[in-house]
Scaffold this active site. Structure first.
Site, PDB file in Angstrom:
ATOM      1  N   LEU A   1       0.886  -1.153   0.000  1.00  0.00           N
ATOM      2  CA  LEU A   1       0.000   0.000   0.000  1.00  0.00           C
ATOM      3  C   LEU A   1       0.925   1.204   0.000  1.00  0.00           C
ATOM      4  O   LEU A   1       1.683   1.409   0.944  1.00  0.00           O
ATOM      5  CB  LEU A   1      -0.891  -0.011   1.243  1.00  0.00           C
ATOM      6  CG  LEU A   1      -2.092   0.939   1.274  1.00  0.00           C
ATOM      7  CD1 LEU A   1      -3.044   0.660   0.118  1.00  0.00           C
ATOM      8  CD2 LEU A   1      -2.842   0.819   2.599  1.00  0.00           C
ATOM      9  N   ASP A   2       0.911   1.990  -1.098  1.00  0.00           N
ATOM     10  CA  ASP A   2       1.931   3.019  -1.257  1.00  0.00           C
ATOM     11  C   ASP A   2       1.851   4.078  -0.164  1.00  0.00           C
ATOM     12  O   ASP A   2       0.844   4.209   0.543  1.00  0.00           O
ATOM     13  CB  ASP A   2       1.865   3.652  -2.651  1.00  0.00           C
ATOM     14  CG  ASP A   2       0.599   4.452  -2.883  1.00  0.00           C
ATOM     15  OD1 ASP A   2       0.395   5.453  -2.203  1.00  0.00           O
ATOM     16  OD2 ASP A   2      -0.176   4.072  -3.774  1.00  0.00           O
ATOM     17  N   ALA A   3       2.916   4.843  -0.024  1.00  0.00           N
ATOM     18  CA  ALA A   3       3.058   5.775   1.096  1.00  0.00           C
ATOM     19  C   ALA A   3       1.964   6.823   1.114  1.00  0.00           C
ATOM     20  O   ALA A   3       1.557   7.281   2.190  1.00  0.00           O
ATOM     21  CB  ALA A   3       4.433   6.441   1.049  1.00  0.00           C
ATOM     22  N   ASP A   4       1.460   7.237  -0.057  1.00  0.00           N
ATOM     23  CA  ASP A   4       0.429   8.265  -0.111  1.00  0.00           C
ATOM     24  C   ASP A   4      -0.964   7.724   0.193  1.00  0.00           C
ATOM     25  O   ASP A   4      -1.896   8.510   0.362  1.00  0.00           O
ATOM     26  CB  ASP A   4       0.415   8.914  -1.500  1.00  0.00           C
ATOM     27  CG  ASP A   4       1.681   9.718  -1.764  1.00  0.00           C
ATOM     28  OD1 ASP A   4       2.265  10.199  -0.783  1.00  0.00           O
ATOM     29  OD2 ASP A   4       2.077   9.836  -2.936  1.00  0.00           O
ATOM     30  N   SER A   5      -1.119   6.415   0.249  1.00  0.00           N
ATOM     31  CA  SER A   5      -2.426   5.799   0.487  1.00  0.00           C
ATOM     32  C   SER A   5      -2.583   5.419   1.954  1.00  0.00           C
ATOM     33  O   SER A   5      -1.602   5.260   2.690  1.00  0.00           O
ATOM     34  CB  SER A   5      -2.606   4.559  -0.388  1.00  0.00           C
ATOM     35  OG  SER A   5      -2.464   4.883  -1.755  1.00  0.00           O
TER      36      SER A   5
END
Length: 347
Positions: free
Chosen positions: A129-133
């Protein structure tokens, strides 16, 4: 004439030959057992095996696959026996700015740093789950279950609540549902699998949708929406398979309830060849055709009005201008822009 050594072990001269370790009837894959014991990730354990630092019952193994019985076989890594730890299953609400990888060269906060499990076992995120999510992230030391939940072959769906810039019209919704062609860095580009969509709301400047997909390609949702001319403002995972994120707030975690674990195991239990159809969903995802007639009429009116209206650059928001520029570049070059990078590492 002597018999050649069997794959998966090294001969000891004239000593009697050991039985094969590549027989699936022996039990679980060695790298899975090692990962479950907290040695390292599954791929890192495969590398350790190929380096020749792993022994099974006194025999050095180098060639995969290797199958073992954790209850009967003695497994050593660099001369030390592996620990047989209890399996742990955790649900975390990942905040924005936290990475899901266990090794980050940029030194950003990690998801595992937010989980202080009393057993002290080494946990690994299930997928990315990417850092911005934000939202639901599972962590466990059960390598086999983690593999099944994350790999697209087992079709365990993930559901996301997405807020994006602009008015996402019905044409774009249909394109997203049917799949779009995305380029990949390490392999030829291919079309995404069909996804399920539910329109939650349309505001003046934003649209909110529920997106359900079982692939996990790099920044897939953000790239798909960019292709139809919209930038993601917020991406929040709310469900994995049949299990929803409940009882948490941002940055907190809890162990999975027995019924939640059982539901995940059942959802990923069958091999792809045994599947007779898609798994049952928990929670109804309303199809687009089921929306009320007033919403459809309003959407059709906006679509017909906007189709004949020229775009005035002076009336676009900065985000809409960027989306129009990205759409124009893609129409001209066929390339998807790469995610921005800065001094703090990948975003």
């Amino acid at each position: 004439m002597g018999i050649d050594p069997q794959p998966g072990w090294i001969s000891g001269g004239d000593k009697p030959k050991e039985p094969r370790f590549n027989d699936p009837k022996r039990g679980k894959r060695l790298q899975t057992v090692m990962a479950d014991a907290g040695v390292a990730s599954r791929r890192a354990c495969e590398a350790l095996i190929e380096e020749g630092v792993v022994e099974v019952n006194g025999v050095t193994v180098r060639t995969l696959p290797v199958f073992v019985d954790p209850a009967q076989d003695r497994i050593l890594v660099n001369g030390e026996p592996i620990r047989r730890e209890a399996l742990v299953y955790v649900m975390l609400w990942k905040p924005k700015g936290v990475v899901s990888t266990n090794a980050d060269p940029a030194g950003r906060p990690r998801a595992i740093d937010l989980v202080g499990h009393p057993t002290g076992v080494r946990l690994f995120p299930v997928g990315r789950l990417d850092a911005d999510s934000t939202g639901m992230l599972l962590l466990t030391n059960d390598g086999e279950l983690a593999h099944r939940l994350a790999h697209p072959r087992f079709e365990v769906h993930k559901t996301y609540e997405v807020v994006l810039d602009g008015d996402l019209d019905d044409s774009a919704l249909r394109k997203l549902e049917q799949g779009l062609h995305l380029a990949d860095r390490d392999r030829p580009g291919r079309r995404t699998e069909p996804i399920r969509l539910q329109l939650i709301s349309r505001e003046r400047r934003t649209t909110k949708v529920l997106m359900e997909l079982h692939e996990g390609r790099n920044r897939q949702i953000r790239r798909m929406l960019l292709l139809v001319g919209h930038k993601v403002r917020k991406l929040h995972r709310v469900q994995v398979g049949p299990v929803k994120m409940t009882g948490l707030k941002s940055g907190s975690w809890r162990e999975l309830a027995p019924e939640e674990l059982e539901a995940l195991q059942n959802a990923s239990a069958k091999s792809p060849g045994e599947r007779k159809g898609r798994q049952a969903r928990v929670g109804k995802v309303r199809p687009l055709d089921a929306r009320d007639s007033s919403t459809q009429k309003a959407s059709a009116k906006r679509k017909s009005t906007n189709a004949n209206r020229p775009i005035d650059p002076d009336r676009l928001t900065p985000a809409q201008k960027k989306a129009e520029e990205a759409r124009a570049r893609f129409a001209k070059t066929g390339r998807v822009p790469k995610p921005r990078r800065d001094a703090n590492g990948p975003r």
